[in-house]
Design a protein around this motif. Structure first.
Motif, PDB file in Angstrom:
ATOM      1  N   THR A  45       2.031   5.706   9.937  1.00  0.00           N
ATOM      2  CA  THR A  45       2.400   4.313   9.740  1.00  0.00           C
ATOM      3  C   THR A  45       1.103   3.559   9.502  1.00  0.00           C
ATOM      4  O   THR A  45       0.219   3.562  10.356  1.00  0.00           O
ATOM      5  CB  THR A  45       3.131   3.755  10.975  1.00  0.00           C
ATOM      6  OG1 THR A  45       4.274   4.574  11.227  1.00  0.00           O
ATOM      7  CG2 THR A  45       3.553   2.314  10.753  1.00  0.00           C
ATOM      8  N   ILE A  46       0.989   2.942   8.331  1.00  0.00           N
ATOM      9  CA  ILE A  46      -0.261   2.289   7.932  1.00  0.00           C
ATOM     10  C   ILE A  46      -0.032   0.796   7.742  1.00  0.00           C
ATOM     11  O   ILE A  46       0.945   0.387   7.105  1.00  0.00           O
ATOM     12  CB  ILE A  46      -0.796   2.914   6.621  1.00  0.00           C
ATOM     13  CG1 ILE A  46      -1.044   4.411   6.845  1.00  0.00           C
ATOM     14  CG2 ILE A  46      -2.047   2.203   6.146  1.00  0.00           C
ATOM     15  CD1 ILE A  46      -1.387   5.165   5.585  1.00  0.00           C
ATOM     16  N   ASP A  47      -0.920  -0.003   8.278  1.00  0.00           N
ATOM     17  CA  ASP A  47      -0.882  -1.452   8.068  1.00  0.00           C
ATOM     18  C   ASP A  47      -1.307  -1.697   6.627  1.00  0.00           C
ATOM     19  O   ASP A  47      -2.441  -1.414   6.238  1.00  0.00           O
ATOM     20  CB  ASP A  47      -1.836  -2.142   9.049  1.00  0.00           C
ATOM     21  CG  ASP A  47      -1.777  -3.655   8.950  1.00  0.00           C
ATOM     22  OD1 ASP A  47      -1.517  -4.191   7.851  1.00  0.00           O
ATOM     23  OD2 ASP A  47      -2.006  -4.300   9.982  1.00  0.00           O
ATOM     24  N   THR A  48      -0.386  -2.214   5.809  1.00  0.00           N
ATOM     25  CA  THR A  48      -0.685  -2.395   4.385  1.00  0.00           C
ATOM     26  C   THR A  48      -1.755  -3.448   4.133  1.00  0.00           C
ATOM     27  O   THR A  48      -2.447  -3.393   3.113  1.00  0.00           O
ATOM     28  CB  THR A  48       0.592  -2.766   3.608  1.00  0.00           C
ATOM     29  OG1 THR A  48       1.177  -3.920   4.198  1.00  0.00           O
ATOM     30  CG2 THR A  48       1.585  -1.629   3.612  1.00  0.00           C
ATOM     31  N   ALA A  49      -1.913  -4.376   5.047  1.00  0.00           N
ATOM     32  CA  ALA A  49      -2.920  -5.420   4.850  1.00  0.00           C
ATOM     33  C   ALA A  49      -4.330  -4.899   5.098  1.00  0.00           C
ATOM     34  O   ALA A  49      -5.266  -5.248   4.388  1.00  0.00           O
ATOM     35  CB  ALA A  49      -2.636  -6.601   5.770  1.00  0.00           C
ATOM     36  N   THR A  50      -4.477  -4.046   6.111  1.00  0.00           N
ATOM     37  CA  THR A  50      -5.821  -3.592   6.488  1.00  0.00           C
ATOM     38  C   THR A  50      -6.103  -2.145   6.134  1.00  0.00           C
ATOM     39  O   THR A  50      -7.254  -1.733   6.084  1.00  0.00           O
ATOM     40  CB  THR A  50      -6.032  -3.758   8.008  1.00  0.00           C
ATOM     41  OG1 THR A  50      -5.108  -2.903   8.690  1.00  0.00           O
ATOM     42  CG2 THR A  50      -5.851  -5.198   8.436  1.00  0.00           C
ATOM     43  N   GLY A  51      -5.045  -1.360   5.922  1.00  0.00           N
ATOM     44  CA  GLY A  51      -5.226   0.066   5.655  1.00  0.00           C
ATOM     45  C   GLY A  51      -5.445   0.891   6.914  1.00  0.00           C
ATOM     46  O   GLY A  51      -5.691   2.093   6.838  1.00  0.00           O
ATOM     47  N   VAL A  52      -5.349   0.254   8.070  1.00  0.00           N
ATOM     48  CA  VAL A  52      -5.557   0.946   9.344  1.00  0.00           C
ATOM     49  C   VAL A  52      -4.319   1.774   9.689  1.00  0.00           C
ATOM     50  O   VAL A  52      -3.189   1.309   9.544  1.00  0.00           O
ATOM     51  CB  VAL A  52      -5.853  -0.077  10.475  1.00  0.00           C
ATOM     52  CG1 VAL A  52      -5.914   0.598  11.825  1.00  0.00           C
ATOM     53  CG2 VAL A  52      -7.135  -0.819  10.178  1.00  0.00           C
ATOM     54  N   VAL A  53      -4.540   3.002  10.131  1.00  0.00           N
ATOM     55  CA  VAL A  53      -3.442   3.857  10.565  1.00  0.00           C
ATOM     56  C   VAL A  53      -2.997   3.390  11.950  1.00  0.00           C
ATOM     57  O   VAL A  53      -3.769   3.416  12.904  1.00  0.00           O
ATOM     58  CB  VAL A  53      -3.866   5.341  10.608  1.00  0.00           C
ATOM     59  CG1 VAL A  53      -2.739   6.204  11.158  1.00  0.00           C
ATOM     60  CG2 VAL A  53      -4.297   5.812   9.235  1.00  0.00           C
TER      61      VAL A  53
END
Length: 107
Positions: free
Chosen positions: A37-45
């Motif tokens: 699951t990746i935060d689309t705004a930051t790219g953080v997993v």
């Protein structure tokens, strides 16, 4: 794997948790793979999961079959679900359905 080997295995607890998770499903589905699951705004997993971390490298899921002849356990679970779906549509006021219910024609 033999029963005695399973009972001596260090991952016995996790394996038992998997068995509990599928309940009495007679046809559990075996899944192999991973997801993130990746935060689309930051790219953080945010979360990651891999079946490789499970005993035998397999994730077990309930079959979800609604027919009693195929899987009594899963069909029993879905009997309750369909009751709530029908009641929400007929009565309204439940689970984000307007109190006046729903109508089959477009307005």
């Amino acid at each position: 794997m033999q029963v005695t080997d399973r009972l001596r295995s260090p991952d016995l607890g996790r394996w038992l948790a998997q068995v509990q998770q599928v309940g009495r499903c007679t046809n559990p589905i075996r899944v192999v793979g991973s997801s993130e699951t990746i935060d689309t705004a930051t790219g953080v997993v945010l979360r990651s999961y891999s079946s490789a971390s499970e005993p035998d490298g397999i994730t077990y899921l309930r079959c979800g079959n609604r027919r009693r002849a195929v899987c009594e356990s899963c069909s029993h679970q879905y009997q309750g679900d369909i009751f709530h779906v029908i009641m929400a549509g007929a009565a309204g006021g439940m689970k984000n359905v307007p109190a006046e219910g729903v109508c089959c024609t477009s307005r």
